[in-house]
Design a protein around this motif. Structure first.
Motif, PDB file in Angstrom:
ATOM      1  N   LEU A   6       0.993  -1.303  -0.006  1.00  0.00           N
ATOM      2  CA  LEU A   6      -0.007  -0.237   0.016  1.00  0.00           C
ATOM      3  C   LEU A   6       0.905   1.172   0.006  1.00  0.00           C
ATOM      4  N   LEU A   7       1.995   1.315   0.889  1.00  0.00           N
ATOM      5  CA  LEU A   7       2.906   2.302   0.754  1.00  0.00           C
ATOM      6  C   LEU A   7       3.428   2.676  -0.812  1.00  0.00           C
ATOM      7  N   LEU A   8       3.861   1.629  -1.512  1.00  0.00           N
ATOM      8  CA  LEU A   8       4.371   1.645  -2.829  1.00  0.00           C
ATOM      9  C   LEU A   8       3.306   2.230  -3.635  1.00  0.00           C
ATOM     10  N   VAL A   9       2.113   1.739  -3.554  1.00  0.00           N
ATOM     11  CA  VAL A   9       1.058   2.087  -4.438  1.00  0.00           C
ATOM     12  C   VAL A   9       0.630   3.609  -4.087  1.00  0.00           C
ATOM     13  N   LEU A  10       0.621   4.023  -2.938  1.00  0.00           N
ATOM     14  CA  LEU A  10       0.291   5.596  -2.816  1.00  0.00           C
ATOM     15  C   LEU A  10       1.317   6.261  -3.070  1.00  0.00           C
ATOM     16  N   ALA A  11       2.669   5.826  -2.957  1.00  0.00           N
ATOM     17  CA  ALA A  11       3.892   6.686  -3.464  1.00  0.00           C
ATOM     18  C   ALA A  11       3.814   6.635  -4.717  1.00  0.00           C
ATOM     19  N   GLY A  12       3.409   5.925  -5.766  1.00  0.00           N
ATOM     20  CA  GLY A  12       3.186   5.772  -7.024  1.00  0.00           C
ATOM     21  C   GLY A  12       4.700   5.491  -7.479  1.00  0.00           C
ATOM     22  N   ILE A  13       5.587   4.810  -6.897  1.00  0.00           N
ATOM     23  CA  ILE A  13       6.997   4.690  -7.308  1.00  0.00           C
ATOM     24  C   ILE A  13       7.393   3.546  -7.994  1.00  0.00           C
ATOM     25  N   PHE A  14       6.443   2.457  -8.165  1.00  0.00           N
ATOM     26  CA  PHE A  14       6.809   1.406  -9.078  1.00  0.00           C
ATOM     27  C   PHE A  14       7.495   1.941 -10.306  1.00  0.00           C
ATOM     28  N   TYR A  15       8.285   1.115 -11.026  1.00  0.00           N
ATOM     29  CA  TYR A  15       8.785   1.253 -12.321  1.00  0.00           C
ATOM     30  C   TYR A  15       9.218  -0.227 -12.594  1.00  0.00           C
ATOM     31  N   SER A  16       9.459  -0.309 -14.084  1.00  0.00           N
ATOM     32  CA  SER A  16      10.153  -1.665 -14.312  1.00  0.00           C
ATOM     33  C   SER A  16      11.116  -1.208 -15.548  1.00  0.00           C
ATOM     34  N   CYS A  17      12.276  -1.630 -15.494  1.00  0.00           N
ATOM     35  CA  CYS A  17      13.242  -1.537 -16.573  1.00  0.00           C
ATOM     36  C   CYS A  17      13.219  -2.376 -17.642  1.00  0.00           C
ATOM     37  N   MET A  18      12.198  -3.437 -17.823  1.00  0.00           N
ATOM     38  CA  MET A  18      12.225  -4.239 -18.665  1.00  0.00           C
ATOM     39  C   MET A  18      10.776  -4.272 -19.552  1.00  0.00           C
ATOM     40  N   LYS A  19      10.809  -3.895 -20.666  1.00  0.00           N
ATOM     41  CA  LYS A  19       9.641  -4.006 -21.591  1.00  0.00           C
ATOM     42  C   LYS A  19       9.812  -4.638 -22.939  1.00  0.00           C
ATOM     43  N   ASP A  20       8.462  -4.816 -23.344  1.00  0.00           N
ATOM     44  CA  ASP A  20       8.603  -5.684 -24.832  1.00  0.00           C
ATOM     45  C   ASP A  20       9.645  -6.790 -24.761  1.00  0.00           C
ATOM     46  N   LEU A  21       9.643  -7.597 -23.998  1.00  0.00           N
ATOM     47  CA  LEU A  21      10.361  -8.792 -23.879  1.00  0.00           C
ATOM     48  C   LEU A  21      10.515  -9.528 -24.892  1.00  0.00           C
ATOM     49  N   PRO A 367       3.524 -17.060 -15.416  1.00  0.00           N
ATOM     50  CA  PRO A 367       4.377 -18.043 -15.052  1.00  0.00           C
ATOM     51  C   PRO A 367       5.645 -17.725 -16.301  1.00  0.00           C
ATOM     52  N   GLY A 368       5.100 -17.359 -17.524  1.00  0.00           N
ATOM     53  CA  GLY A 368       6.153 -17.660 -18.462  1.00  0.00           C
ATOM     54  C   GLY A 368       7.092 -16.414 -18.445  1.00  0.00           C
ATOM     55  N   HIS A 369       6.144 -15.145 -17.886  1.00  0.00           N
ATOM     56  CA  HIS A 369       6.911 -13.855 -17.433  1.00  0.00           C
ATOM     57  C   HIS A 369       8.522 -14.249 -16.575  1.00  0.00           C
ATOM     58  N   TRP A 370       8.016 -14.984 -15.613  1.00  0.00           N
ATOM     59  CA  TRP A 370       9.087 -15.258 -14.881  1.00  0.00           C
ATOM     60  C   TRP A 370      10.214 -16.237 -15.286  1.00  0.00           C
ATOM     61  N   ASN A 371      10.056 -16.964 -16.088  1.00  0.00           N
ATOM     62  CA  ASN A 371      10.988 -17.907 -16.786  1.00  0.00           C
ATOM     63  C   ASN A 371      11.747 -16.793 -17.584  1.00  0.00           C
ATOM     64  N   ASP A 372      11.172 -16.012 -18.358  1.00  0.00           N
ATOM     65  CA  ASP A 372      11.972 -15.102 -18.978  1.00  0.00           C
ATOM     66  C   ASP A 372      13.140 -14.305 -18.093  1.00  0.00           C
ATOM     67  N   PHE A 373      12.598 -13.663 -16.908  1.00  0.00           N
ATOM     68  CA  PHE A 373      13.550 -13.203 -15.893  1.00  0.00           C
ATOM     69  C   PHE A 373      14.463 -14.325 -15.579  1.00  0.00           C
ATOM     70  N   ALA A 374      14.115 -15.391 -15.235  1.00  0.00           N
ATOM     71  CA  ALA A 374      15.017 -16.404 -14.800  1.00  0.00           C
ATOM     72  C   ALA A 374      16.277 -16.858 -15.948  1.00  0.00           C
ATOM     73  N   ASN A 375      15.814 -16.785 -17.129  1.00  0.00           N
ATOM     74  CA  ASN A 375      16.449 -17.197 -18.401  1.00  0.00           C
ATOM     75  C   ASN A 375      17.654 -16.033 -18.531  1.00  0.00           C
TER      76      ASN A 375
END
Length: 509
Positions: A6-21, A367-375
């Motif tokens: 909830l703190l992360l949500v309210l702060a709006g600080i989520f980000y991701s450096c990985m897209k269009d994998l 599940p596939g998304h996490w396999n991509d990370f693992a690879n």
């Protein structure tokens, strides 16, 4: 966990450096960070030990039969085309990653909801008639988690078996026996018999053909391409490859025998069974989920996936979460307030997060998304094929167990989604045809993240941040309550610990 999210949500600080994998990583073969000479003594999942599958002792390198194999290899190399040489590097010296990527490709291809018939009824995909229509399978997240688990476990047990015999027989690779034979891969002092790549190829093809029967010819062609590349690499003669194929096929047969009786064939139920689960929940709690998708399918997605045999959790009750908040309770009303606030303030960043983690139809699923990370981590840290298979096996067992635990909760509690209970509420992420509590994205992601944090402690903070982002993305999308997300996250963490505990005593650490 609730407070953190909830703190992360309210702060709006989520980000991701990985897209269009992309599905296929662009990586070169590499020198392994370790060889794990004792890997043949590690504890497998499906068989008793690395010697459970028997292969013959190889011919010595100074024997006439081996020298004949070297001559055959030289002839093959002399006739290799430029395309053949490119294939060698496409497969690389870590085919565990490549075959996992092939599985992700097939999951995305078959992750399509069967359409309604002209009369509004639905025909389910049928493994007895895979061509359909509709085509079998529908590779939804539970199906994907199971396919990846069986694939990875077969690869892992196959690698332990290969390592056992490699260091028992200790036969040198052809390029070391004969300096005139070129070597296409980075130097790794692994004995050549049996070929670990051939084990991976044979085991992967057998499992994936069972999971995606319409792709049999495609997979068999890939297998032949891979086996040819193993010889063209200079690392194997034909007997190395043949021995690896024997191991791979036998390990896959053991895996598929387990799969045949794990309960998955009963997971998609007739309407009468689905209705009975709904009625039981209503009698227990006074609520029930209603399917509001358009067009509406008569039965929810795999109502009995929660009864499929788990890998490392003793039973679903061991990880079943507590009862969710009753409608109109103070906690429920606070969640309504939060969801209405998010709906009224769908920022660009929140939409981006919801879209990035959607992993819906036509994708490789959560599940596939996490396999991509693992690879990506496997390549980054230069794991050998044995450790690569171990990573994916424990992660995918945890992810499948998390899915089973999650689906048990979904149909045990049968909790309504926000769109059902909040008047005028709209989603930006579709309307899933299964109950709300707990969030599958949250459970799958937390389980995957915990195993990756155990194996790659340097990445622990990053993967856990990703898991929390995946969880809250479903709240931003409007299809889940916040308690679906944070309870699902805790559920995934709890489930993953069972797999981690097994990993800690398998001999690898």
């Amino acid at each position: 966990m609730k407070k953190s999210i909830l703190l992360l949500v309210l702060a709006g600080i989520f980000y991701s450096c990985m897209k269009d994998l992309p599905t296929e990583l662009a990586f070169e073969n590499y020198t392994f960070s370790s060889i794990d000479e004792d890997g043949g003594n590690w504890k497998p999942v499906l068989v008793e030990n690395g010697a459970a599958i028997e292969i013959s002792a190889p011919s010595p390198v100074d024997s006439d039969s081996y020298q004949a194999e070297l001559a055959e290899l030289k002839e093959i190399l002399s006739q290799a085309s430029e395309a053949d040489k490119q294939a060698v590097h496409r497969w690389t010296n870590n085919p565990v990653v490549r075959w996992n990527e092939i599985a992700l490709e097939l999951i995305a291809k078959y992750n399509l909801i069967p359409g309604p018939n002209e009369d509004g009824t639905y025909t389910l995909p049928n493994p007895a008639n895979p061509a359909g229509p509709p085509a079998f399978p529908f590779a939804h997240p539970p199906y994907a988690s199971r396919a990846l688990a069986y694939l990875s476990v077969a690869q892992f047990d196959g690698m332990i078996t290969a390592w056992h015999y490699k260091f028992t027989f200790d036969r040198e690779a052809p390029y070391l026996v004969d300096e005139s034979i070129p070597h296409e891969f980075a130097p790794n002092p692994l004995p050549s018999y049996p070929s670990d790549g051939a084990v991976v190829a044979a085991a992967s093809v057998a499992v994936l053909k069972a999971m995606f029967p319409l792709e049999a010819e495609y997979l068999e062609n890939l297998e032949q391409d891979h086996l040819q590349a193993l010889m063209l690499s200079g690392e194997h003669v034909k007997s190395d490859v043949d021995a690896g194929v024997i191991i791979g096929k036998e390990i896959a047969a053991v895996a598929l025998q387990r799969a045949s009786s794990d309960g998955m064939k009963n997971a998609q139920t007739p309407k009468s069974v689905s209705d009975s689960l709904e009625n039981a929940a209503f009698e227990r709690f006074g609520w029930k989920w209603e399917n509001l998708e358009v067009p509406r399918r008569p039965v929810g997605l795999t109502p009995l996936f929660g009864q499929v045999t788990m890998w490392n959790v003793p039973n679903v009750e061991a990880t079943r979460p507590p009862v969710p908040p009753a409608p109109n309770s103070p906690e429920y009303l606070e969640d309504v307030r939060l969801l209405e606030e998010y709906a009224a303030n769908r920022t660009v960043e929140r939409r981006r997060i919801a879209n990035f983690w959607q992993d819906g139809l036509g994708t490789y699923t959560p599940p596939g998304h996490w396999n991509d990370f693992a690879n990506r981590f496997i390549v980054k840290y230069k794991l050998n094929t044995l450790r690569s298979a171990r990573t994916l096996a424990y992660m995918n067992m945890a992810i499948m167990d998390a899915g089973i635990s999650c689906w048990d909760a979904k149909y045990y509690y049968h909790y309504p989604r926000p769109i059902q209970l909040i008047e005028g509420f709209e989603t930006i992420a579709g309307t899933p045809n299964f109950p709300s509590y707990t969030s599958g994205h949250s459970a799958f992601s937390a389980a995957g993240a915990e195993v990756l944090a155990y194996i790659f402690p340097q990445e622990a903070n990053q993967v856990r941040e990703w898991a929390e982002e995946a969880a809250i993305s479903r709240v931003y999308g409007g299809i889940h309550w916040t308690f679906d997300a944070y309870v699902g996250t805790n559920q995934g963490i709890n489930v993953a610990q069972y797999s981690i505990d097994k990993a800690k005593i398998d001999g690898a650490d």
